[in-house]
Design a protein around this motif. Sequence first.
Motif, PDB file in Angstrom:
ATOM      1  N   LEU A   7      86.083 -14.960  98.480  1.00 58.05           N
ATOM      2  CA  LEU A   7      86.447 -13.575  98.158  1.00 58.05           C
ATOM      3  C   LEU A   7      85.280 -12.664  98.480  1.00 58.05           C
ATOM      4  O   LEU A   7      84.131 -12.942  98.127  1.00 58.05           O
ATOM      5  CB  LEU A   7      86.779 -13.446  96.669  1.00 58.05           C
ATOM      6  CG  LEU A   7      87.047 -12.017  96.209  1.00 58.05           C
ATOM      7  CD1 LEU A   7      88.423 -11.541  96.675  1.00 58.05           C
ATOM      8  CD2 LEU A   7      86.954 -11.903  94.693  1.00 58.05           C
ATOM      9  N   GLN A   8      85.608 -11.573  99.129  1.00 61.07           N
ATOM     10  CA  GLN A   8      84.589 -10.560  99.387  1.00 61.07           C
ATOM     11  C   GLN A   8      85.166  -9.207  98.979  1.00 61.07           C
ATOM     12  O   GLN A   8      86.206  -8.785  99.509  1.00 61.07           O
ATOM     13  CB  GLN A   8      84.246 -10.560 100.863  1.00 61.07           C
ATOM     14  CG  GLN A   8      83.093  -9.655 101.186  1.00 61.07           C
ATOM     15  CD  GLN A   8      81.989 -10.386 101.924  1.00 61.07           C
ATOM     16  OE1 GLN A   8      82.269 -11.090 102.864  1.00 61.07           O
ATOM     17  NE2 GLN A   8      80.756 -10.222 101.502  1.00 61.07           N
ATOM     18  N   LEU A   9      84.496  -8.572  98.038  1.00 59.50           N
ATOM     19  CA  LEU A   9      84.873  -7.206  97.657  1.00 59.50           C
ATOM     20  C   LEU A   9      83.801  -6.290  98.211  1.00 59.50           C
ATOM     21  O   LEU A   9      82.612  -6.490  97.938  1.00 59.50           O
ATOM     22  CB  LEU A   9      84.923  -7.054  96.134  1.00 59.50           C
ATOM     23  CG  LEU A   9      85.866  -7.973  95.371  1.00 59.50           C
ATOM     24  CD1 LEU A   9      85.747  -7.721  93.872  1.00 59.50           C
ATOM     25  CD2 LEU A   9      87.302  -7.741  95.828  1.00 59.50           C
ATOM     26  N   LYS A  10      84.244  -5.305  99.021  1.00 59.33           N
ATOM     27  CA  LYS A  10      83.252  -4.397  99.606  1.00 59.33           C
ATOM     28  C   LYS A  10      83.511  -2.980  99.121  1.00 59.33           C
ATOM     29  O   LYS A  10      84.553  -2.396  99.443  1.00 59.33           O
ATOM     30  CB  LYS A  10      83.348  -4.425 101.139  1.00 59.33           C
ATOM     31  CG  LYS A  10      82.994  -5.775 101.755  1.00 59.33           C
ATOM     32  CD  LYS A  10      83.136  -5.707 103.278  1.00 59.33           C
ATOM     33  CE  LYS A  10      83.028  -7.063 103.903  1.00 59.33           C
ATOM     34  NZ  LYS A  10      83.595  -7.123 105.248  1.00 59.33           N
ATOM     35  N   ALA A  72      89.553 -15.447 101.631  1.00 58.36           N
ATOM     36  CA  ALA A  72      89.421 -16.532 102.623  1.00 58.36           C
ATOM     37  C   ALA A  72      89.352 -15.977 104.046  1.00 58.36           C
ATOM     38  O   ALA A  72      90.052 -16.436 104.948  1.00 58.36           O
ATOM     39  CB  ALA A  72      90.571 -17.522 102.473  1.00 58.36           C
ATOM     40  N   GLY A  73      88.533 -14.966 104.232  1.00 57.07           N
ATOM     41  CA  GLY A  73      88.277 -14.432 105.569  1.00 57.07           C
ATOM     42  C   GLY A  73      89.327 -13.468 106.086  1.00 57.07           C
ATOM     43  O   GLY A  73      89.216 -12.986 107.218  1.00 57.07           O
ATOM     44  N   LYS A  74      90.342 -13.167 105.270  1.00 57.90           N
ATOM     45  CA  LYS A  74      91.414 -12.293 105.747  1.00 57.90           C
ATOM     46  C   LYS A  74      91.418 -10.991 104.928  1.00 57.90           C
ATOM     47  O   LYS A  74      91.375 -11.042 103.682  1.00 57.90           O
ATOM     48  CB  LYS A  74      92.734 -13.043 105.524  1.00 57.90           C
ATOM     49  CG  LYS A  74      93.950 -12.366 106.061  1.00 57.90           C
ATOM     50  CD  LYS A  74      95.122 -13.335 105.928  1.00 57.90           C
ATOM     51  CE  LYS A  74      96.428 -12.611 106.116  1.00 57.90           C
ATOM     52  NZ  LYS A  74      97.566 -13.420 105.729  1.00 57.90           N
ATOM     53  N   VAL A  75      91.462  -9.870 105.619  1.00 55.90           N
ATOM     54  CA  VAL A  75      91.509  -8.587 104.893  1.00 55.90           C
ATOM     55  C   VAL A  75      92.898  -8.453 104.263  1.00 55.90           C
ATOM     56  O   VAL A  75      93.919  -8.518 104.948  1.00 55.90           O
ATOM     57  CB  VAL A  75      91.254  -7.402 105.857  1.00 55.90           C
ATOM     58  CG1 VAL A  75      91.481  -6.079 105.147  1.00 55.90           C
ATOM     59  CG2 VAL A  75      89.838  -7.475 106.413  1.00 55.90           C
ATOM     60  N   VAL A  76      92.943  -8.315 102.935  1.00 53.05           N
ATOM     61  CA  VAL A  76      94.242  -8.201 102.252  1.00 53.05           C
ATOM     62  C   VAL A  76      94.474  -6.805 101.702  1.00 53.05           C
ATOM     63  O   VAL A  76      95.587  -6.463 101.304  1.00 53.05           O
ATOM     64  CB  VAL A  76      94.403  -9.244 101.122  1.00 53.05           C
ATOM     65  CG1 VAL A  76      94.415 -10.652 101.678  1.00 53.05           C
ATOM     66  CG2 VAL A  76      93.325  -9.084 100.059  1.00 53.05           C
TER      67      VAL A  76
END
Length: 380
Positions: A7-10, A72-76
């Motif tokens: 998970l990446q929150l930007k 998982a590497g996908k922009v949602v």
Amino acid sequence: MEHSVILQLKNITKTYSNRSDNGQTLVLDDVSLTLEHGELLGLLGPSGCGKTTLLRIIAGFESISQGVVEIAGKVVCTNCDFIAAEKRNTGMVFQDYALFPHLTVAENIAFGLKNQVKKHSKGIFSSKKIVNDRIRQRVVDVLELVGLTGLQKRYPHQLSGGQQQRISLARALAPQPALILLDEPLSNLDVQVRHRLRAEIRAILKAAGTSAIFVTHDREEALAISDKIAVMRNGKLEQVGTPEEIYLNPQSRFVAEFVTQANFVPAKRENQVWITELGEVAIFNNATKTSDKEGDLMLRQEDILLAPDLSSNIVVVDRQFLGREYDYCVETGSGKRIHARTDLSNAISVGTKVKLTLKIASPRVFPISPNINNQSLVKV
Ligand code: ADP
């Protein structure tokens, strides 16, 4: 392909419109966070700080005003694109379990599995029997994982609260999502079940090898379950770190108060000594900047020792027996109350005058901050 970052929150920002004055309330303010594969992250903070909103944004139940969510590497999710919750490869566990009351345990767990197994059962695996066998086997496997083997035919009302929550976790784990999201999963349970289930939930998630984020306002719960804790305050991330880092090295006075539940004592500096109303504390160079002239010393409850002293103006005003330790409350000459936790060998009666000493050489010093409990949200 398995991604090491799940998970990446930007720079997530979320505002809600106020109907009353047509203004906007900022609920999440520039939140950035990374979760590695297999990590358990506790989102910890007081009520109203934005934890649930952040979890709902990750799950796909809320939009955002600015920023990017990647799973998982996908922009949602961005402020213009939005992938629906059911397509995000996440599993959700709710505070109130949210099991279907008219379905058995097996049917509850199988609910989200049917489409997934069908989708992955093409060609020689496409017969209905094979699909059903696969689902049945997965139900058996996750029931074993949550320690409830053999309960397939029970209905939710035939289970205890703790068992219902474990079934809810089994249901979320069954489709093997990239990320499990838990919204205050233990808050509906009584204290003893809660304590037991803390350890069990962590063990189950670790055994499943899954990544998870859980929301809690309970610091002990966060410290016990998490690999990493994100402490939130007023819509911002205040500190992210391991439970040990957060507890032992709070980066702000808010974290020190909320997580460590430390005492703060005003201090003025005279050369290499802090002068406080409790006495003098020597300054070691690594603990204090030379420019600091005054501040609040952070005294953890477990770092304070009490000893009777007739000449002292500090008095024990309360003593609570907590089983393994005493929780003392003492009052200083100025009326300030300080809490200390000591072992049972040190029983001092209420009303006794005491002096305080510290077990540690150099307590942290924070800038004076009279109004840290102000939790009001920012109006924009
Ligand atoms: P927490 O989970 O930390 O208790 P929440 O994320 O539930 O906090 O809420 C954060 C803030 O956002 C609160 O002040 C809450 O009142 C506000 N809020 C939550 N949902 C909405 C909504 N749909 N409309 C307006 N304000 C909301």
